[in-house]
Design a protein around this motif. Sequence first.
Motif, short mmCIF file in Angstrom:
data_model
loop_
_atom_site.label_atom_id
_atom_site.label_comp_id
_atom_site.label_asym_id
_atom_site.label_seq_id
_atom_site.Cartn_x
_atom_site.Cartn_y
_atom_site.Cartn_z
N THR A 38 34.36 42.08 42.99
CA THR A 38 34.52 43.50 43.61
C THR A 38 34.60 43.55 45.05
O THR A 38 34.01 42.65 45.63
CB THR A 38 33.31 44.31 42.84
OG1 THR A 38 32.13 43.40 43.17
CG2 THR A 38 33.46 44.44 41.45
N TYR A 48 38.01 46.84 41.71
CA TYR A 48 38.12 45.44 41.05
C TYR A 48 38.98 44.56 42.00
O TYR A 48 39.88 45.29 42.36
CB TYR A 48 38.51 45.69 39.57
CG TYR A 48 37.58 46.34 38.89
CD1 TYR A 48 36.50 45.66 38.15
CD2 TYR A 48 37.84 47.66 38.22
CE1 TYR A 48 35.67 46.49 37.39
CE2 TYR A 48 37.13 48.36 37.38
CZ TYR A 48 35.91 47.84 36.98
OH TYR A 48 35.11 48.45 36.30
N LEU A 81 29.86 43.56 36.58
CA LEU A 81 30.68 43.19 35.63
C LEU A 81 30.23 42.90 34.32
O LEU A 81 30.90 42.39 33.51
CB LEU A 81 31.87 42.31 36.12
CG LEU A 81 32.63 42.74 37.28
CD1 LEU A 81 33.72 41.50 37.61
CD2 LEU A 81 33.49 43.91 37.20
N PHE A 99 39.69 47.82 32.54
CA PHE A 99 38.36 47.28 32.70
C PHE A 99 37.51 48.10 32.02
O PHE A 99 37.17 49.28 32.33
CB PHE A 99 37.92 47.10 34.17
CG PHE A 99 38.48 46.14 34.68
CD1 PHE A 99 37.87 44.96 35.19
CD2 PHE A 99 39.74 46.42 35.53
CE1 PHE A 99 38.74 43.85 35.93
CE2 PHE A 99 40.51 45.40 35.98
CZ PHE A 99 39.88 43.87 36.23
#
Length: 118
Positions: A38, A48, A81, A99
Motif C-alpha cells: 500500500t 493498493y 490487508l 480487493f
Amino acid sequence: MAVETFVPAASVITVTPSAARHFEQKLGDSQQIIRFATRESGCTGYAYVVDFAEAPEAGDEVIRVSDKLTVAVARNAIPMLRDTEIDYVKEGINGVLKFNNPNIAEACGCGESFSVKS
C-alpha cells in the motif's frame, strides 16, 4: 483428557482461483512473484500497489498460491490487508482486480483510495 487441535496460522490474504489464473497468465514462464503493498494516496489515505518482483523483501509475508504463483505482502501493509480476499472479475468487457478488504473504514467515490479502521 482434553483434545487439542492444531490450527495453522491463516494467510494474511487469500487469492481466488480467478485471480490466481489472472496472475499466472501475467507471469507466464517467468520466475517472478506478485507483491502487494500500500502507499499513501488519494483523498482517503491509501491505495493498493500490485507489482511484479524478483523476490520478496525482508519482512514480507510470503504465500505460495500454486505451483506457478507465489505472492508476497509488504510488511507495512499487513495490518491494512489482513483477511483481504483478492479476486479477478469481469465487468462488461473489462477485467479488474477486486480487493474484498474487511479492514476498510472508508473508500473514496472513484475507488482509488481507502482508509482503514483504527
